[in-house]
Motif scaffolding. Sequence first.
Motif, mmCIF file in Angstrom:
data_model
loop_
_atom_site.group_PDB
_atom_site.id
_atom_site.type_symbol
_atom_site.label_atom_id
_atom_site.label_comp_id
_atom_site.label_asym_id
_atom_site.label_seq_id
_atom_site.Cartn_x
_atom_site.Cartn_y
_atom_site.Cartn_z
ATOM 1 N N GLN A 164 36.139 -14.307 16.546
ATOM 2 C CA GLN A 164 36.182 -14.026 15.100
ATOM 3 C C GLN A 164 36.055 -12.529 14.850
ATOM 4 O O GLN A 164 36.747 -11.957 14.009
ATOM 5 N N VAL A 165 35.164 -11.905 15.609
ATOM 6 C CA VAL A 165 34.987 -10.457 15.460
ATOM 7 C C VAL A 165 36.294 -9.739 15.809
ATOM 8 O O VAL A 165 36.743 -8.846 15.086
ATOM 9 N N VAL A 166 36.930 -10.176 16.892
ATOM 10 C CA VAL A 166 38.210 -9.566 17.282
ATOM 11 C C VAL A 166 39.249 -9.754 16.174
ATOM 12 O O VAL A 166 39.957 -8.809 15.805
ATOM 13 N N ALA A 167 39.336 -10.959 15.640
ATOM 14 C CA ALA A 167 40.321 -11.228 14.587
ATOM 15 C C ALA A 167 40.044 -10.361 13.356
ATOM 16 O O ALA A 167 40.973 -9.861 12.708
ATOM 17 N N CYS A 168 38.777 -10.142 13.057
ATOM 18 C CA CYS A 168 38.423 -9.277 11.929
ATOM 19 C C CYS A 168 38.891 -7.843 12.187
ATOM 20 O O CYS A 168 39.398 -7.170 11.289
ATOM 21 N N TYR A 169 38.700 -7.368 13.420
ATOM 22 C CA TYR A 169 39.185 -6.027 13.751
ATOM 23 C C TYR A 169 40.701 -5.966 13.569
ATOM 24 O O TYR A 169 41.231 -5.013 13.011
ATOM 25 N N LEU A 170 41.393 -6.989 14.066
ATOM 26 C CA LEU A 170 42.856 -6.994 13.961
ATOM 27 C C LEU A 170 43.273 -6.940 12.491
ATOM 28 O O LEU A 170 44.172 -6.187 12.118
ATOM 29 N N LEU A 171 42.594 -7.715 11.678
ATOM 30 C CA LEU A 171 42.911 -7.714 10.249
ATOM 31 C C LEU A 171 42.675 -6.326 9.655
ATOM 32 O O LEU A 171 43.521 -5.794 8.920
ATOM 33 N N GLY A 172 41.552 -5.727 9.983
ATOM 34 C CA GLY A 172 41.228 -4.402 9.447
ATOM 35 C C GLY A 172 42.231 -3.358 9.899
ATOM 36 O O GLY A 172 42.697 -2.539 9.097
ATOM 37 N N LEU A 173 42.592 -3.402 11.164
ATOM 38 C CA LEU A 173 43.537 -2.416 11.702
ATOM 39 C C LEU A 173 44.922 -2.627 11.092
ATOM 40 O O LEU A 173 45.636 -1.668 10.789
ATOM 41 N N TYR A 174 45.251 -3.890 10.888
ATOM 42 C CA TYR A 174 46.538 -4.215 10.273
ATOM 43 C C TYR A 174 46.598 -3.669 8.838
ATOM 44 O O TYR A 174 47.585 -3.043 8.429
ATOM 45 N N LEU A 175 45.541 -3.890 8.093
ATOM 46 C CA LEU A 175 45.505 -3.395 6.707
ATOM 47 C C LEU A 175 45.534 -1.864 6.688
ATOM 48 O O LEU A 175 46.197 -1.262 5.845
ATOM 49 N N ALA A 176 44.840 -1.258 7.639
ATOM 50 C CA ALA A 176 44.828 0.205 7.714
ATOM 51 C C ALA A 176 46.236 0.720 7.990
ATOM 52 O O ALA A 176 46.709 1.674 7.357
ATOM 53 N N GLN A 177 46.912 0.051 8.914
ATOM 54 C CA GLN A 177 48.279 0.413 9.272
ATOM 55 C C GLN A 177 49.193 0.295 8.051
ATOM 56 O O GLN A 177 49.980 1.177 7.749
ATOM 57 N N LEU A 178 49.036 -0.818 7.346
ATOM 58 C CA LEU A 178 49.872 -1.127 6.190
ATOM 59 C C LEU A 178 49.659 -0.123 5.059
ATOM 60 O O LEU A 178 50.587 0.254 4.353
ATOM 61 N N ARG A 179 48.443 0.269 4.883
ATOM 62 C CA ARG A 179 48.112 1.101 3.733
ATOM 63 C C ARG A 179 48.203 2.587 4.055
ATOM 64 O O ARG A 179 47.813 3.416 3.235
ATOM 65 N N GLY A 180 48.708 2.932 5.246
ATOM 66 C CA GLY A 180 48.874 4.332 5.611
ATOM 67 C C GLY A 180 47.511 4.988 5.742
ATOM 68 O O GLY A 180 47.006 5.602 4.814
ATOM 69 N N ASN A 181 46.920 4.839 6.897
ATOM 70 C CA ASN A 181 45.519 5.235 7.016
ATOM 71 C C ASN A 181 45.358 6.697 7.387
ATOM 72 O O ASN A 181 46.269 7.340 7.879
ATOM 73 N N LYS A 182 44.136 7.165 7.183
ATOM 74 C CA LYS A 182 43.824 8.553 7.505
ATOM 75 C C LYS A 182 43.251 8.694 8.904
ATOM 76 O O LYS A 182 42.921 9.775 9.333
ATOM 77 N N PHE A 183 43.100 7.580 9.579
ATOM 78 C CA PHE A 183 42.390 7.612 10.865
ATOM 79 C C PHE A 183 43.318 7.228 12.010
ATOM 80 O O PHE A 183 42.926 6.544 12.930
ATOM 81 N N ARG A 184 44.569 7.679 11.903
ATOM 82 C CA ARG A 184 45.580 7.247 12.862
ATOM 83 C C ARG A 184 45.122 7.385 14.327
ATOM 84 O O ARG A 184 45.257 6.465 15.115
#
Length: 370
Positions: A164-184
């Motif tokens: 579950q923790v891994v899936a949460c990370y994937l979701l967070g990273l996916y959203l960051a990717q989608l929203r054009g993140n500052k922490f590339r």
Amino acid sequence: EKGGFSSFMDKEIHDQPQAVGDTLLGRFDTEGKLSLDEMHIDENVLKSIDKIVVVACGTAAYAGQVAKYAIEHWCRIPVEVELAHEFRYRDPVVNEKTLIVAISQSGETMDTIMAVRHARQQGAKVIAICNTFGSTIPRESDAVLYTHAGPEIAVASTKAFLSQVVACYLLGLYLAQLRGNKFRDEIALILKDLQTIPEKIQRILDEGKDQVLGLARRNEDVGSVLFLGRHVGYPVAMEGALKLKELAYIHAEGFAAGELKHGPIALIDDGQLVIIVVPSKRGRDSLHAKVISNIQEVRARGANTVVIAEEGDEDVREFASEVIYVPETSTLLAPLLTTVPLQIFAMELATAKGLDVDQPRNLAKSVTVE
Ligand code: F6R
């Protein structure tokens, strides 16, 4: 079947390298970017959300707590974590701009189902993070990110939690990717680090298990255990305490280490066992030094201090009765490693007391009533 292990729980703890690996599998494209095919929510909707609310119960809610630290940092979206049963009955503020993340191993937890239904009635989109294909929560959600932990038989959750923790990370990273993140750059590093987690868990299982077994046996008669952590170590502390309550029927509490001086330190007496999850020295904002001083504070009052720290961290030795080392990783990923010794500790302590670790008293694998 148990595959040669003495219990399902033991087997499932040892399944964790695979569970984490399988949950990562097939979720990256050829360039190493995250691609989540199952994310059937319009990208524009995901770009426009202004709040995430995680709803879950028990261990799954602790996975959500870890997610909060990671997703807020990577995505700059506020994340609230709510026990599903409290969320449902307090008139929560949710709307079309809220993304609900419902985390459930079984997908059949009634409290979480009711929270999902309520949120959708208010117009929120729901992503399920679930381990059981085709169960109720994924069926009633807008999208689902399956954890691939395989069936979890033991009542207490172990490999489902890490997945579950891994899936949460994937979701967070996916959203960051989608929203054009500052922490590339940081995110690229995290993705690389995630891939190394299965072998690091394996190393804990191969090299650290005997030490934890010894610790558990020496503490068979302990009446109470306190767990301390900061940042992502805080939910890990609560998870460690929950495992011990469930399996060994020992009173245990997880605290945010910073909260000690605001009350819980009054509990510390001669010989009190305190298990402290220490963040990496390379982590941000001098968190490491702060936790070290928390260890000193309880030690000075007679506590027996068992420390979970990163390999190479010599600073903790001076104040620890015992140090359990785990391999290095990024600060935000540390729960995938630091949780493992705590699971083993609870299991071995319960075993030493002659208890059934797969079927603790009074508990059911999935709670299908409110
Ligand atoms: C603890 C444990 C429970 C579950 C909780 C939610 O070891 O297993 O706290 O995590 O009942 O269950 P699911 O994830 O099936 O919704």
